[in-house]
Design a protein around this motif. Structure first.
Motif, PDB file in Angstrom:
ATOM      1  N   SER A 128      -7.938  22.251  -1.059  1.00  0.00           N
ATOM      2  CA  SER A 128      -7.045  22.994  -0.450  1.00  0.00           C
ATOM      3  C   SER A 128      -6.090  22.326   0.384  1.00  0.00           C
ATOM      4  N   ARG A 129      -6.662  21.246   1.293  1.00  0.00           N
ATOM      5  CA  ARG A 129      -5.784  20.396   1.825  1.00  0.00           C
ATOM      6  C   ARG A 129      -5.123  20.920   3.289  1.00  0.00           C
ATOM      7  N   PRO A 130      -5.553  21.702   4.048  1.00  0.00           N
ATOM      8  CA  PRO A 130      -4.668  22.585   5.057  1.00  0.00           C
ATOM      9  C   PRO A 130      -4.112  21.434   6.015  1.00  0.00           C
ATOM     10  N   VAL A 131      -3.196  21.746   6.644  1.00  0.00           N
ATOM     11  CA  VAL A 131      -2.499  21.044   7.918  1.00  0.00           C
ATOM     12  C   VAL A 131      -2.731  21.619   9.133  1.00  0.00           C
ATOM     13  N   ASP A 132      -3.931  22.298   9.543  1.00  0.00           N
ATOM     14  CA  ASP A 132      -4.120  22.781  10.797  1.00  0.00           C
ATOM     15  C   ASP A 132      -4.371  21.728  11.906  1.00  0.00           C
ATOM     16  N   LEU A 133      -4.835  20.639  11.559  1.00  0.00           N
ATOM     17  CA  LEU A 133      -5.132  19.714  12.608  1.00  0.00           C
ATOM     18  C   LEU A 133      -3.823  18.894  12.934  1.00  0.00           C
ATOM     19  N   HIS A 134      -2.828  18.753  11.999  1.00  0.00           N
ATOM     20  CA  HIS A 134      -1.373  18.402  12.321  1.00  0.00           C
ATOM     21  C   HIS A 134      -0.889  19.290  13.138  1.00  0.00           C
TER      22      HIS A 134
ATOM     23  N   PRO B 202     -11.533  13.296  11.506  1.00  0.00           N
ATOM     24  CA  PRO B 202     -10.223  12.014  11.708  1.00  0.00           C
ATOM     25  C   PRO B 202      -9.370  11.998  10.429  1.00  0.00           C
ATOM     26  N   SER B 203      -8.568  13.049  10.393  1.00  0.00           N
ATOM     27  CA  SER B 203      -7.684  13.229   9.417  1.00  0.00           C
ATOM     28  C   SER B 203      -6.677  12.273   9.555  1.00  0.00           C
ATOM     29  N   VAL B 204      -6.492  11.410   8.137  1.00  0.00           N
ATOM     30  CA  VAL B 204      -5.328  10.299   8.356  1.00  0.00           C
ATOM     31  C   VAL B 204      -3.987  10.988   8.399  1.00  0.00           C
ATOM     32  N   GLY B 205      -3.511  11.933   7.813  1.00  0.00           N
ATOM     33  CA  GLY B 205      -2.200  12.525   7.966  1.00  0.00           C
ATOM     34  C   GLY B 205      -2.072  13.053   9.273  1.00  0.00           C
ATOM     35  N   ALA B 206      -2.864  13.775   9.970  1.00  0.00           N
ATOM     36  CA  ALA B 206      -2.775  14.318  11.219  1.00  0.00           C
ATOM     37  C   ALA B 206      -2.603  13.478  12.123  1.00  0.00           C
TER      38      ALA B 206
ATOM     39  N   LEU C 252      -4.113  11.646  -9.367  1.00  0.00           N
ATOM     40  CA  LEU C 252      -3.520  10.007  -9.280  1.00  0.00           C
ATOM     41  C   LEU C 252      -4.943   9.343  -9.757  1.00  0.00           C
ATOM     42  N   ARG C 253      -6.011   9.472  -8.840  1.00  0.00           N
ATOM     43  CA  ARG C 253      -7.205   8.424  -9.161  1.00  0.00           C
ATOM     44  C   ARG C 253      -8.111   8.964 -10.229  1.00  0.00           C
ATOM     45  N   ALA C 254      -7.989  10.088 -10.533  1.00  0.00           N
ATOM     46  CA  ALA C 254      -8.836  10.566 -11.870  1.00  0.00           C
ATOM     47  C   ALA C 254      -8.124   9.875 -13.198  1.00  0.00           C
TER      48      ALA C 254
ATOM     49  N   THR D 168     -17.806  13.505   0.072  1.00  0.00           N
ATOM     50  CA  THR D 168     -17.846  14.508   1.265  1.00  0.00           C
ATOM     51  C   THR D 168     -16.355  14.757   1.672  1.00  0.00           C
ATOM     52  N   VAL D 169     -15.427  13.916   1.412  1.00  0.00           N
ATOM     53  CA  VAL D 169     -14.160  14.144   1.878  1.00  0.00           C
ATOM     54  C   VAL D 169     -13.273  15.441   1.291  1.00  0.00           C
ATOM     55  N   PHE D 170     -13.217  15.451   0.138  1.00  0.00           N
ATOM     56  CA  PHE D 170     -12.458  16.340  -0.582  1.00  0.00           C
ATOM     57  C   PHE D 170     -13.429  17.174  -1.310  1.00  0.00           C
TER      58      PHE D 170
ATOM     59  N   THR E 277     -12.878   7.687  -0.381  1.00  0.00           N
ATOM     60  CA  THR E 277     -12.742   8.623  -1.286  1.00  0.00           C
ATOM     61  C   THR E 277     -11.727   8.526  -2.559  1.00  0.00           C
ATOM     62  N   ASP E 278     -10.848   7.803  -2.345  1.00  0.00           N
ATOM     63  CA  ASP E 278      -9.766   7.263  -3.318  1.00  0.00           C
ATOM     64  C   ASP E 278     -10.360   6.307  -4.181  1.00  0.00           C
ATOM     65  N   MET E 279     -11.487   5.953  -4.086  1.00  0.00           N
ATOM     66  CA  MET E 279     -12.198   4.554  -5.008  1.00  0.00           C
ATOM     67  C   MET E 279     -13.362   5.525  -5.944  1.00  0.00           C
TER      68      MET E 279
ATOM     69  N   SER F 247       0.866  -1.292   0.021  1.00  0.00           N
ATOM     70  CA  SER F 247      -0.172  -0.093  -0.006  1.00  0.00           C
ATOM     71  C   SER F 247       0.958   1.306   0.024  1.00  0.00           C
ATOM     72  N   LYS F 248       0.731   2.204  -0.991  1.00  0.00           N
ATOM     73  CA  LYS F 248       1.006   3.435  -1.072  1.00  0.00           C
ATOM     74  C   LYS F 248       0.902   4.114   0.211  1.00  0.00           C
ATOM     75  N   ASN F 249      -0.313   4.174   0.678  1.00  0.00           N
ATOM     76  CA  ASN F 249      -0.572   5.033   1.767  1.00  0.00           C
ATOM     77  C   ASN F 249      -0.390   4.550   3.173  1.00  0.00           C
ATOM     78  N   ALA F 250       0.186   3.322   3.152  1.00  0.00           N
ATOM     79  CA  ALA F 250       0.976   2.872   4.368  1.00  0.00           C
ATOM     80  C   ALA F 250       2.357   2.975   4.616  1.00  0.00           C
TER      81      ALA F 250
HETATM   82  C1  EPZ Z   1      -4.579  10.627   3.173  1.00  0.00           C
HETATM   83  O1  EPZ Z   1      -4.440  11.844   2.812  1.00  0.00           O
HETATM   84  C2  EPZ Z   1      -4.365   9.768   1.769  1.00  0.00           C
HETATM   85  N1  EPZ Z   1      -2.985  10.165   1.446  1.00  0.00           N
HETATM   86  C3  EPZ Z   1      -5.208  10.510   0.536  1.00  0.00           C
HETATM   87  O2  EPZ Z   1      -4.943   9.529  -0.541  1.00  0.00           O
HETATM   88  C4  EPZ Z   1      -6.617   9.992   1.038  1.00  0.00           C
HETATM   89  O3  EPZ Z   1      -7.439  10.469   0.126  1.00  0.00           O
HETATM   90  C5  EPZ Z   1      -7.058  10.641   2.367  1.00  0.00           C
HETATM   91  O4  EPZ Z   1      -6.011  10.326   3.427  1.00  0.00           O
HETATM   92  C6  EPZ Z   1      -8.329  10.442   2.855  1.00  0.00           C
HETATM   93  O5  EPZ Z   1      -8.664   9.058   2.975  1.00  0.00           O
HETATM   94  C7  EPZ Z   1      -1.795   9.428   2.019  1.00  0.00           C
HETATM   95  O6  EPZ Z   1      -2.166   8.870   2.850  1.00  0.00           O
HETATM   96  C8  EPZ Z   1      -0.510   9.677   1.728  1.00  0.00           C
HETATM   97  P1  EPZ Z   1      -6.704  13.773   5.484  1.00  0.00           P
HETATM   98  P2  EPZ Z   1      -4.609  12.948   3.884  1.00  0.00           P
HETATM   99  O7  EPZ Z   1      -5.926  14.568   6.154  1.00  0.00           O
HETATM  100  O8  EPZ Z   1      -3.650  12.629   5.139  1.00  0.00           O
HETATM  101  C9  EPZ Z   1      -9.256  17.841   5.431  1.00  0.00           C
HETATM  102  C10 EPZ Z   1      -4.467   8.993  -2.663  1.00  0.00           C
HETATM  103  O9  EPZ Z   1      -5.175   9.248  -3.778  1.00  0.00           O
HETATM  104  N2  EPZ Z   1      -7.948  18.222   6.477  1.00  0.00           N
HETATM  105  O10 EPZ Z   1      -7.662  12.627   5.823  1.00  0.00           O
HETATM  106  O11 EPZ Z   1      -4.019  14.206   3.253  1.00  0.00           O
HETATM  107  C11 EPZ Z   1      -8.510  17.930   4.345  1.00  0.00           C
HETATM  108  O12 EPZ Z   1      -8.850  18.898   3.628  1.00  0.00           O
HETATM  109  C12 EPZ Z   1      -4.675  10.196  -1.683  1.00  0.00           C
HETATM  110  O13 EPZ Z   1      -3.800   8.209  -2.435  1.00  0.00           O
HETATM  111  C13 EPZ Z   1      -8.150  19.406   7.271  1.00  0.00           C
HETATM  112  O14 EPZ Z   1      -9.268  20.083   7.162  1.00  0.00           O
HETATM  113  O15 EPZ Z   1      -6.231  13.284   4.112  1.00  0.00           O
HETATM  114  C14 EPZ Z   1      -9.723  16.777   3.634  1.00  0.00           C
HETATM  115  O16 EPZ Z   1     -10.849  17.619   3.405  1.00  0.00           O
HETATM  116  C15 EPZ Z   1      -5.229  11.435  -2.241  1.00  0.00           C
HETATM  117  N3  EPZ Z   1      -7.081  19.803   8.307  1.00  0.00           N
HETATM  118  C16 EPZ Z   1      -9.785  15.753   4.706  1.00  0.00           C
HETATM  119  O17 EPZ Z   1      -9.626  16.444   6.202  1.00  0.00           O
HETATM  120  C17 EPZ Z   1      -5.961  18.944   8.133  1.00  0.00           C
HETATM  121  O18 EPZ Z   1      -4.965  19.273   9.057  1.00  0.00           O
HETATM  122  C18 EPZ Z   1      -9.243  14.586   4.626  1.00  0.00           C
HETATM  123  O19 EPZ Z   1      -7.977  14.727   4.747  1.00  0.00           O
HETATM  124  C19 EPZ Z   1      -5.976  17.580   7.715  1.00  0.00           C
HETATM  125  C20 EPZ Z   1      -6.832  17.348   6.762  1.00  0.00           C
END
Ligand code: EPZ
Length: 417
Positions: free
Chosen positions: A121-127, A162-166, A370-372, A326-328, A304-306, A21-24
């Protein structure tokens, strides 16, 4: 910029092995910064994004090497700097995942705010909220985030989403913080559990991964480890659609069926036959399909990635189909391209209404992300005539040997550099 030339391929048949898995693997590579000892990661897909993360580790002073093209050896014995390369950060948003580990290891990190990307926009405020809660002083200037801490101390953190990256960044900082950290309303994706298993095998003390509350007790030091990456559930879902949209029969090896529940449920609802077995998943495209509604949600909801890949299938599924993202906020860029191929789709804010048509027709289209890009490739397999897909570097970022794997199933696809 390369392109794929894809002919109508008829029904696909055969077996395909799903890659790691790329995202793992991306957060797990970042996590190797948490120890000065050697780590070995198995079943690593050699994607562009993985090569960028590998370059990042080297740029920070780590040593990396591949072993028979599937295992990645990494040892960050010493970290030479805490400023993360701007050009690497702009290439890949997931570079931001080195913030938590660097802060934990070096008590400082300077990193460019990740650019937005086509899907939102994908902010990082939660991180940043999480890292600040652990004691980091965070300033932002000239497009850079600067985080410093004399020491990191465990805290109670609630994620507004529930942000994955955060969740991943906070976990990787908290494992070396002093005392207890609780992350509430955290992400529960399988990739979070895989990262948690990696960290635990390094000696971290983590409980609750896979639930909406993760509890971490900080330790002083982490050791090197060996780990095998979980299969890529999004790649698996993409091949499930390849079988369904061409009316073929494809067997997927190296899948975790539990991670594919939403895709399996939705395809069965559409009339696609799916057999679950010990060794993998068998998908048999149905000639008659029923229309379905899809709504993307954080795991265990529909991923959302599917979404884009499923939407391609629905363009040739009779009846009225509804897809709600609903996610992006901007993840329908594949829609105008599918319309160029003859699809009947109307966008209404976060929903797409898709009237199934008998057949799509080949033309020139462009991958926007990527997914498009993957979704357009799937549509092209079933469209009449020839389709040219441009900007395929997007696809190479996230799929390992995708065109070779499709070709092995009978797809008529040529890569033109
Ligand atoms: C991960 O991205 C994946 N990437 C994405 O996959 C995936 O679409 C996404 O999780 C949701 O499942 C990796 O794991 C490398 P999020 P991530 O933080 O962590 C908002 C792909 O195609 N948000 O869960 O960036 C954000 O704007 C990629 O493989 C905040 O508002 O996703 C979005 O609307 C695309 N503030 C929502 O949460 C924050 O600080 C989901 O983002 C962080 C996120």
């Amino acid at each position: 910029m390369g392109k794929f030339v894809i002919e109508n391929s008829g029904a696909l048949h055969g077996n395909v092995r799903i890659s790691g898995s790329k995202n793992a693997v991306l957060p797990i590579i970042a996590a190797t910064l948490l120890t000065d000892e050697a780590c070995q990661i198995h079943d690593v897909p050699k994607l562009t994004d993985v090569l960028i993360m590998q370059e990042l580790i080297e740029d920070l002073g780590g040593k990396t090497s591949w072993e028979n093209n599937e295992a990645l050896n990494i040892q960050a014995a010493s970290i030479s700097k805490t400023q993360v390369s701007y050009e690497l950060c702009t290439k890949m948003r997931a570079s931001f995942l080195v913030a938590g580990p660097l802060l934990a290891r070096m008590k400082e990190v300077k990193i460019s705010l990740p650019g937005g990307c086509p899907i939102g926009s994908r902010p990082v405020d939660l991180h940043l909220k999480g890292l600040a809660a652990l004691g980091a002083e965070i300033s932002q200037e000239h497009g850079y985030i600067h985080a410093k801490a004399d020491k990191l101390v465990g805290a109670n953190i609630y994620l507004d989403f529930p942000s994955v990256g955060a969740t991943e960044n906070i976990m990787m900082a908290a494992v070396l913080a002093e005392g207890q950290t609780t992350i509430q309303n955290c992400a529960v994706e399988p990739e979070i559990v895989d990262l948690s298993n990696f960290l635990t095998s390094m000696g971290a003390k983590i409980r609750g991964s896979g639930t909406d509350t993760i509890r971490i007790t900080g330790v002083d030091k982490l050791k090197g480890t060996n780990h095998t990456i979980i299969p890529d559930r999004i790649e698996a879902g993409t091949f499930m659609i390849a079988a369904a949209i061409t009316g073929g029969e494809v067997f997927l090896e190296n899948v975790v069926i539990d991670h594919l529940k939403p895709a399996i449920a939705k395809l069965r609802e559409a009339g696609v036959e799916i057999e679950e077995g010990e060794a993998g998943l068998n998908i048999k495209g149905a000639t008659q399909r029923q229309p379905i509604d899809i709504k993307t949600l954080p795991y265990p909801g529909f991923p959302t990635d599917m979404q884009a890949q499923f939407l391609s299938l629905l363009t040739v599924t009779p009846g009225t189909n509804l897809v709600t993202e609903t996610v992006f906020e901007n993840r329908f860029m594949h829609v105008p391209e599918l319309i160029r191929m003859g699809a009947d789709i109307k966008i209404d804010s976060r929903s797409a209404i898709i009237e199934g048509v008998a057949q799509l027709t080949g033309t020139q289209v462009k991958a926007s992300d990527l997914r498009a890009g993957a979704a357009l490739m799937l549509a092209a397999l079933a469209a009449t005539g020839t389709t040219e897909i441009h900007d395929i570097y997007h696809v190479d970022r996230g799929y390992h040997h995708f065109d070779q794997k499709l070709r092995s199933l009978g797809a008529k696809i040529t890569r033109v550099e």
